[in-house]
Design a protein around this motif. Structure first.
Motif, short mmCIF file in Angstrom:
data_model
loop_
_atom_site.label_atom_id
_atom_site.label_comp_id
_atom_site.label_asym_id
_atom_site.label_seq_id
_atom_site.Cartn_x
_atom_site.Cartn_y
_atom_site.Cartn_z
N SER A 126 2.43 8.69 -0.48
CA SER A 126 1.30 8.18 -1.25
C SER A 126 1.60 6.73 -1.58
O SER A 126 2.67 6.43 -2.12
CB SER A 126 1.11 9.00 -2.53
OG SER A 126 0.01 8.50 -3.28
N ALA A 127 0.68 5.81 -1.28
CA ALA A 127 0.95 4.38 -1.45
C ALA A 127 -0.31 3.61 -1.84
O ALA A 127 -0.63 2.57 -1.26
CB ALA A 127 1.55 3.80 -0.16
N GLY A 128 -1.06 4.13 -2.81
CA GLY A 128 -2.23 3.42 -3.29
C GLY A 128 -3.28 3.22 -2.21
O GLY A 128 -3.47 4.08 -1.35
N GLU A 129 -3.95 2.09 -2.25
CA GLU A 129 -5.00 1.81 -1.27
C GLU A 129 -4.47 1.77 0.16
O GLU A 129 -5.22 1.96 1.11
CB GLU A 129 -5.69 0.48 -1.59
CG GLU A 129 -6.58 0.51 -2.82
CD GLU A 129 -7.34 -0.78 -3.00
OE1 GLU A 129 -7.25 -1.66 -2.12
OE2 GLU A 129 -8.03 -0.93 -4.02
N HIS A 130 -3.19 1.50 0.32
CA HIS A 130 -2.61 1.36 1.65
C HIS A 130 -1.98 2.65 2.16
O HIS A 130 -1.22 2.63 3.12
CB HIS A 130 -1.57 0.24 1.65
CG HIS A 130 -2.14 -1.12 1.40
ND1 HIS A 130 -2.63 -1.93 2.41
CD2 HIS A 130 -2.36 -1.79 0.25
CE1 HIS A 130 -3.08 -3.06 1.90
NE2 HIS A 130 -2.94 -3.00 0.58
N ALA A 133 -2.41 3.42 5.98
CA ALA A 133 -1.64 2.54 6.84
C ALA A 133 -0.15 2.81 6.73
O ALA A 133 0.58 2.83 7.73
CB ALA A 133 -1.93 1.08 6.49
N MET A 134 0.35 3.02 5.51
CA MET A 134 1.77 3.26 5.33
C MET A 134 2.19 4.59 5.94
O MET A 134 3.29 4.72 6.50
CB MET A 134 2.13 3.22 3.85
CG MET A 134 1.97 1.84 3.21
SD MET A 134 2.94 0.57 4.08
CE MET A 134 2.52 -0.87 3.10
N GLY A 135 1.32 5.59 5.86
CA GLY A 135 1.62 6.86 6.51
C GLY A 135 1.65 6.71 8.02
O GLY A 135 2.52 7.27 8.70
#
Length: 240
Positions: A126-130, A133-135
């Motif tokens: 889990s990385a906020g709005e990103h 993309a981070m996943g």
């Protein structure tokens, strides 16, 4: 191919072969639910919408492959179930063990792994709005580290309960995306880049996951911006 930019400096490119992908999105206010008839009835009864969406796209992409590494990402997770438990705590009511076990971020991958009898590692992000993309980046790097083994990337998002609604909550219609990374029979290869964005630029109208789905359907390059970063992606060759 995936290329990540940090402070406008390029990193080494990573070939990102997409062997298969799938998506599911709730249309309007309908109460339709994704098809999870392949799951046992006793398990289906325990599933919330987030997990059903995740399992649906996982099955579309990979079926019951017991040899996959799995990366799951969700900005909010099963927030509806979590909110329900918090309300029960406030009301001094006992918590359901089933509700608790299905509310953790990696619950969807746990259910999928048990159904597929998959003992390989899974990762939850889990990385906020990103988050999308981070996943995707995590899945790409895992595949790069061991390209002989496919990686299944799953992203799912539900609409937050009204208690947590913000101005952008309306963009998060219930939806899920599944992407199978494998160079065995790639449908397409994607080049993704990230760089710092101007703080004065307008934010994206859609979450990156839905922008990605649109571009995959149209096979067109696209860009997405949020929280000080811009992501751009283009296709090396079209999928059929």
């Amino acid at each position: 191919m995936i290329t990540v930019y940090k402070d406008n400096k390029n990193s080494d490119p990573v070939v990102l072969p997409i062997a298969k992908w799938a998506s599911w999105q709730q249309q309007g206010e309908q109460a339709a639910s994704p098809d999870v008839s392949f799951m046992e009835l006793s398990i289906r009864r325990k599933l919330g919408l987030l997990t059903k969406m995740c399992l649906h796209v996982a099955n579309e992409c990979a079926g019951y492959d017991p040899h996959l590494r799995v990366v799951f990402a969700s900005r909010h997770g099963d927030l509806a179930r979590t909110t329900g438990m918090l309300q029960e705590i406030v009301a001094a009511q006992p918590l359901s063990p089933t509700a608790f076990s299905m509310a953790v971020l990696n619950a969807s991958t746990g259910v999928y792994s048990m159904q597929a009898k998959n003992i390989w590692p899974s990762t939850a992000i889990s990385a906020g709005e990103h988050t999308f993309a981070m996943g995707l980046l995590e899945a790409a790097l895992q595949w790069q580290s061991q390209p002989e083994q496919a990686v299944l990337y799953l992203y799912a998002e539900d609409t937050p309960p009204a208690f947590y609604r913000t101005d952008d909550a309306g963009t998060f219609v219930p939806h899920a995306v599944g992407i199978l990374l494998s160079d065995a029979t790639p449908l397409c290869k994607v080049k993704l880049a990230m760089q710092a964005a101007a703080t004065t630029a307008s934010p994206a109208l859609l979450p990156m996951s839905l922008a990605w789905v649109q571009s995959m359907q149209q096979q067109q390059a696209a860009a997405w911006q949020g929280e000080g970063r811009t992501w751009q992606w283009e296709f090396q060759h079209a999928a059929h």
